[in-house]
Design a protein around this motif. Structure first.
Motif: not given
Lengths: 187, 187
Positions: A154, A156-157, A160-161, A163-164, A173, A176-177, A179-181, A183-184, B160, B180
């Motif tokens: 997790l 690691n996820y 990377h996520a 880094d966007a 934005a 938002g990123l 929040a999305v990360t 949520a996962g 990403h 995820v």
């Protein structure tokens, strides 16, 4: 040598090194990496060229040391946020948000592609992954994060996520990123 | 020149080029990039050294063209998966899963850090982002993906987050990463 004397030399070395790093970062920001010379750096730092070569072999070595210092500051900043009060979930979110903000701050940075390889960065990422994994593990124990995936995966996820964020143009934005990360990560 | 003749020359060129790419990839996989020479490549391809230089200036140029071909195959593969039957959600998940699998296949690849810079890759990533955004937009219209974040930003997040697959050691971990990442997309 008496202890005090060594300390003073060590302190002096650290002061000179810090001054070199600051001067080089300024020069590189102004003129670009390839057009900055060791002579310019020595002059801007207020030391002799021969002295500078006792500290660093070339401009790239200075920039890598500078980058290591920056990374150190970032890691300290994240550690401070992670050890603030609040529940594990709150602390996790605060740290992920701070990391995304740091990455966002690197967007369009002219040195990013040059410095963001290098073994010193790998080590920092490993450190970050462990730190994230610890926070995730605590939040999972509290039932706020899924426990069907290992905390290290997790982490690691998340790395990377988030880094966007380097490719996003607004702070909204970035939020938002995050929040999305996050949520996962939910159970 | 009559049309047929041009076509034949063009075809011949393409055949030679493909043979050069295959031979180079084999040699580099066996000996590493830095120890492969243009002479070895010419010999392995079965053409003269002078002919090889009419196609490529150096080994790196060959490897970049080889990489472009690989990326083209990957993009075709993803496009084929994305245009298969099923609802938008199903197609989105199939494509994200296939992308994670491709990235996972690149783990420990000795050329990854060398080839994964370069402008040709930026273009492929832009193409992928548009493709993901299209699938995400369709899935959002169907109510399967959140619509509070722009599809292009969600696509950026997916790219990403799934890159984390390059650091995973098992297929099970890759499936977990996709789960995820997809969870972060839910409305």
């Amino acid at each position: 040598m008496p202890r005090l004397w060594t300390t003073t030399i060590e302190e002096h070395r650290r002061t000179v090194q810090a001054a070199v790093l600051d001067a080089t970062a300024d020069l590189v920001a102004q003129h670009g990496l390839t057009s900055v010379t060791m002579s310019q750096i020595a002059k801007a730092t207020g030391i002799g060229r021969a002295t500078l070569y006792k500290y660093f072999p070339d401009v790239e070595a200075i920039m890598i040391t500078w980058h290591e210092r920056q990374i150190g500051h970032h890691l300290d900043h994240l550690a401070a946020i992670g050890s603030k009060g609040g529940g594990p979930e709150q602390r996790l979110h605060a740290v992920l948000n701070a990391y995304a903000t740091i990455q966002h701050g690197h967007r369009n940075h002219p040195l990013a592609s040059l410095l963001h390889r290098g073994p010193h960065l790998l080590q920092a990422r490993r450190h970050l992954r462990d730190f994230f994994a610890e926070l995730l593990s605590e939040a999972a124990a509290d039932g706020h994060v899924r426990d069907d995936i290992a905390p290290s995966e997790l982490a690691n996820y998340c790395l990377h996520a988030l880094d966007a964020a380097t490719e996003l143009s607004t702070e909204a934005a970035v939020n938002g990123l995050v929040a999305v990360t996050v949520a996962g990560l939910r159970p």
